[in-house]
Design a protein around this motif. Structure first.
Motif, PDB file in Angstrom:
ATOM      1  N   ARG A   1       0.912  -1.242  -0.130  1.00 55.06           N
ATOM      2  CA  ARG A   1       0.083   0.034   0.161  1.00 55.06           C
ATOM      3  C   ARG A   1       0.818   1.234   0.207  1.00 55.06           C
ATOM      4  O   ARG A   1       2.162   1.186   0.420  1.00 55.06           O
ATOM      5  CB  ARG A   1      -0.863  -0.103   1.265  1.00 55.06           C
ATOM      6  N   ALA A   2       0.136   2.458  -0.347  1.00 55.28           N
ATOM      7  CA  ALA A   2       0.992   3.629  -0.443  1.00 55.28           C
ATOM      8  C   ALA A   2       1.800   4.092   0.801  1.00 55.28           C
ATOM      9  O   ALA A   2       2.826   4.902   0.669  1.00 55.28           O
ATOM     10  CB  ALA A   2      -0.070   4.486  -1.147  1.00 55.28           C
ATOM     11  N   ASP A   3       0.868   3.625   2.076  1.00 53.53           N
ATOM     12  CA  ASP A   3       1.511   4.333   3.159  1.00 53.53           C
ATOM     13  C   ASP A   3       2.232   3.484   4.035  1.00 53.53           C
ATOM     14  O   ASP A   3       2.363   3.707   5.316  1.00 53.53           O
ATOM     15  CB  ASP A   3       0.276   4.939   4.110  1.00 53.53           C
TER      16      ASP A   3
ATOM     17  N   ARG B   1       3.693   0.296  -5.068  1.00 54.69           N
ATOM     18  CA  ARG B   1       2.566   0.779  -4.169  1.00 54.69           C
ATOM     19  C   ARG B   1       1.456   1.248  -5.072  1.00 54.69           C
ATOM     20  O   ARG B   1       1.144   1.864  -5.884  1.00 54.69           O
ATOM     21  CB  ARG B   1       3.187   1.933  -3.305  1.00 54.69           C
TER      22      ARG B   1
ATOM     23  N   THR C   1      -4.448   2.703  -0.906  1.00 51.70           N
ATOM     24  CA  THR C   1      -4.078   3.600   0.511  1.00 51.70           C
ATOM     25  C   THR C   1      -4.860   2.697   1.549  1.00 51.70           C
ATOM     26  O   THR C   1      -6.116   2.564   1.143  1.00 51.70           O
ATOM     27  CB  THR C   1      -4.133   5.026   0.297  1.00 51.70           C
ATOM     28  N   GLY C   2      -4.277   2.524   2.585  1.00 53.25           N
ATOM     29  CA  GLY C   2      -4.806   1.684   3.818  1.00 53.25           C
ATOM     30  C   GLY C   2      -4.758   0.245   3.603  1.00 53.25           C
ATOM     31  O   GLY C   2      -4.562  -0.672   4.357  1.00 53.25           O
TER      32      GLY C   2
END
Length: 248
Positions: free
Chosen positions: A140-142, A157, A160-161
Motif C-alpha cells: 500500500r502507498a502508506d 505501491r 492506500t490503507g
C-alpha cells in the motif's frame, strides 16, 4: 516419463497410461490470455495444513505438479505471511525446466511477487537475497519500507490503507507478467476471490484426514459464490487427486 508415483488422467477421457511431463504440461498449459491461477493442497476433510504447514499434505505427485506450474508461469505470487511462515527460498528451477522456458521464449526463472500490506519483510531472507530475478513487492502507498528492501526488490505501491490487488495485478501485466501463479496463503486467496480476480484453481486432494483445527484454503470476509467449471481429474498411484478448475 518422470520417475516416481505414476499419475493418470481419469476425466474427461477414459483412464490413460501414466502421464509423462510433456503430457502434464499440455494438460495444464499456458492460457491464451492473461490470468491468475491458484495452486493449493488440502486434506480430504478440508484442512490447509498439518502441524501448521502445508508440507504435511504434499506428496510426490503434488510436488511434481507444483514444480510444473512454476515452470509455466510468468510470476509467482505469494502473501508475505506465507513467505515467512513456509520459509520460502529463492524461486529456482532445475536445468530441464529452465531449458523448456528458454525454448518457449520465456526468461529462465519466473519473477517472485510478494503481497504485503505492512512490509514486514526481511531483505536478508533467501527469497530476496538469493533471487535469480529481482522480486516485486506489492504494497500500500502508506506502508513504511524496512531498510535494505529497495536494494533487493522492486516495491510497487498500489492502494492506500490496503493493497489494491486489482491495480497491482494490472501493473504486473503491464510489465509483461501475464500468467500469474498464486500459492497463497488463504487470506490472499480470499481477497483475490472477493475481487473476482481468480481465473483458475489447481487443487490437490491428499488422501488424509487431518482432523479438526486447521483452516480452509480460503480465509477472510465472505464473498459471493462464483462457479469454476472442472477441466480435468488426475489420479496418482498413492491415492492423491489432482483437480483443475478454470473459467470458461
Amino acid at each position: 516419463m518422470s520417475a516416481g508415483i505414476p499419475i493418470d488422467r481419469i476425466w474427461p477421457a477414459p483412464p490413460s497410461s501414466p502421464l509423462d511431463d510433456a503430457a502434464l504440461t499440455a494438460l495444464y498449459g499456458r492460457p491464451d490470455r492473461p490470468g491468475l491461477r491458484m495452486n493449493f493442497v488440502t486434506s480430504l476433510d478440508g484442512a490447509v495444513s498439518v502441524d501448521g504447514y502445508s508440507a504435511g499434505l504434499s506428496g510426490q505427485p503434488d510436488k511434481r505438479v507444483f514444480g510444473l506450474l512454476r515452470m509455466l508461469c510468468d510470476a509467482l505470487v505469494v502473501a508475505a505471511g506465507t513467505l515467512r511462515h513456509e520459509g520460502y527460498g529463492a524461486v529456482r528451477l532445475d536445468a530441464r525446466r529452465r531449458a523448456w522456458r528458454r525454448e518457449h521464449g520465456l526468461p529462465e526463472f519466473p519473477t517472485l511477487v510478494v503481497v504485503s500490506g505492512s512490509l514486514d519483510l526481511d531483505p536478508a531472507q533467501a527469497a530476496f537475497a538469493d533471487a535469480p530475478v529481482r522480486p516485486v513487492v506489492l504494497t500500500r502507498a502508506d506502508a513504511p519500507a524496512p531498510a535494505g528492501l529497495a536494494e533487493v526488490a522492486e516495491v510497487v505501491r498500489c492502494g492506500t490503507g490496503r493493497v489494491d490487488l486489482t491495480a497491482g495485478l494490472a501493473e504486473l501485466r503491464r510489465r509483461g507478467l501475464a500468467h500469474l501463479l498464486c500459492e497463497g496463503g488463504p487470506q490472499l486467496f480470499g481477497t483475490l476471490a472477493a475481487a473476482d480476480l481468480v481465473d483458475e484453481l489447481c487443487l490437490t486432494v491428499a488422501p488424509l484426514l487431518a482432523g479438526a483445527g486447521p483452516g480452509r484454503i480460503v480465509a477472510g470476509e465472505p464473498s459471493p459464490p462464483r462457479r469454476l467449471p472442472l477441466r480435468h481429474v488426475l489420479a496418482a498411484g498413492d491415492g492423491t487427486l489432482l483437480l483443475r478448475y478454470a473459467r470458461d
